[in-house]
Design an enzyme around this catalytic site. Structure first.
Site, PDB file in Angstrom:
ATOM      1  N   ASP A 105      -9.287  -3.335  -6.231  1.00 43.16           N
ATOM      2  CA  ASP A 105      -8.505  -2.340  -5.501  1.00 43.16           C
ATOM      3  C   ASP A 105      -8.567  -0.993  -6.211  1.00 43.16           C
ATOM      4  O   ASP A 105      -8.450  -0.913  -7.436  1.00 43.16           O
ATOM      5  CB  ASP A 105      -7.048  -2.820  -5.415  1.00 43.16           C
ATOM      6  N   SER A 128       0.832  -1.193   0.000  1.00 44.60           N
ATOM      7  CA  SER A 128       0.000   0.000   0.000  1.00 44.60           C
ATOM      8  C   SER A 128       0.874   1.253   0.000  1.00 44.60           C
ATOM      9  O   SER A 128       1.693   1.434  -0.888  1.00 44.60           O
ATOM     10  CB  SER A 128      -0.956  -0.057   1.197  1.00 44.60           C
ATOM     11  N   HIS A 186      -8.310  -4.406  -1.434  1.00 44.40           N
ATOM     12  CA  HIS A 186      -7.097  -3.869  -0.835  1.00 44.40           C
ATOM     13  C   HIS A 186      -6.810  -4.517   0.519  1.00 44.40           C
ATOM     14  O   HIS A 186      -7.633  -4.477   1.435  1.00 44.40           O
ATOM     15  CB  HIS A 186      -7.245  -2.356  -0.661  1.00 44.40           C
TER      16      HIS A 186
END
Length: 270
Positions: free
Chosen positions: A209, A113, A239
């Site tokens: 995502d 991330s 995600h």
């Protein structure tokens, strides 16, 4: 078996908790590879502890040194504070390679991330300053602040990390809302025009995502620039799902195994 330890990166004092390496009682004939890992959290939250299981697995299965960077978080510490911490840690790894028992030619950077975005920007900065990086492992990386400017996300159903979350995070990190033009270097990896010469990359992301389009585009641009780049787009993955369901869902276990295989190929080979 690997052992956990905590260390610092002098002289700046950057904290590097959860450093893991092969047991010093089991000497190796040759130096090992190393992974510098950046945790996720949108640059505004998260700790090194959240990646402990993954970092431990890399150390256990690859016999590599793994260091998680406790970088400073926004909004209290906006750009470039966090990236400066990561860069300082990478320089420390190189400067202490002999003492740490690692091969400076086999140091990878990676993260998930926001940490993946930090790793991508770090690889760019390292390239520009002549600091070698062997490989970049980018797990659903947060690469492009201009995603905030899109009117609609690419899919209607996006779990865990939403456009609202993304806007808040980028605004906190940049110190102002994202805009089309930003000439500051390394703010967002996707803004870099010339990707030639960057280290090989593995990029993994789910098709649910929010970051999927920007990650796919970055992988494409890396390949067009002559950089070896493997892209894995996981169907039905949102995600952070791999961290939640590794060992519980076959697809997430396979995703994590692919991450490890990519690192193995990069770090084990001389």
């Amino acid at each position: 078996m690997p052992t956990a330890r905590t260390t610092s990166a002098p002289p700046a004092g950057t904290s590097l908790p959860a450093a893991r390496s092969p047991d010093p009682r089991q000497p190796h004939a040759e130096p090992s590879g190393a992974l510098l890992w950046m945790h996720g959290g949108g640059t505004v939250m998260g700790t090194v502890r959240q990646g402990h299981a993954w970092c431990s697995r890399v150390a256990d299965e690859l016999g590599a040194l793994v260091v998680s960077v406790d970088y400073r978080l926004a909004p209290e510490n906006p750009y470039p504070a966090g990236l400066d911490d990561c860069y300082r840690a990478l320089r420390w790894l190189h400067a202490n390679a002999i003492k740490l028992g690692i091969d400076p030619a086999r140091i990878a950077v990676g993260g998930d991330s926001a940490g993946g975005g930090m790793a991508a920007a770090l690889a760019q900065r390292a390239h520009d300053t002549g600091l070698p990086v062997r490989f970049q492992l980018l797990v659903y990386p947060m690469l492009d602040d201009r995603t905030v400017l899109r009117a609609e996300p690419h899919k209607r159903t996006i779990y865990t990390w939403t456009p609202t979350s993304n806007r808040f995070a980028w605004t906190a990190y940049l110190g102002r809302p994202p805009q089309e033009r930003d000439d500051r270097p390394y703010t967002a990896a996707a803004r870099r025009a010339n990707l030639t010469g960057l280290p090989p990359a593995w990029i993994g992301v789910g098709d649910l995502d929010l970051f999927c389009p920007e990650d796919m585009d970055y992988a494409r641009r890396l390949r067009e620039a002559g950089v070896e780049s493997e892209l894995r787009v996981e169907p039905g993955m949102y995600h952070g799902a791999d961290a939640l369901f590794d060992g519980k869902a076959p697809s997430m276990t396979a995703f994590r195994n692919n991450m490890l295989d990519a690192l193995r190929n990069a770090l084990i080979k001389p």
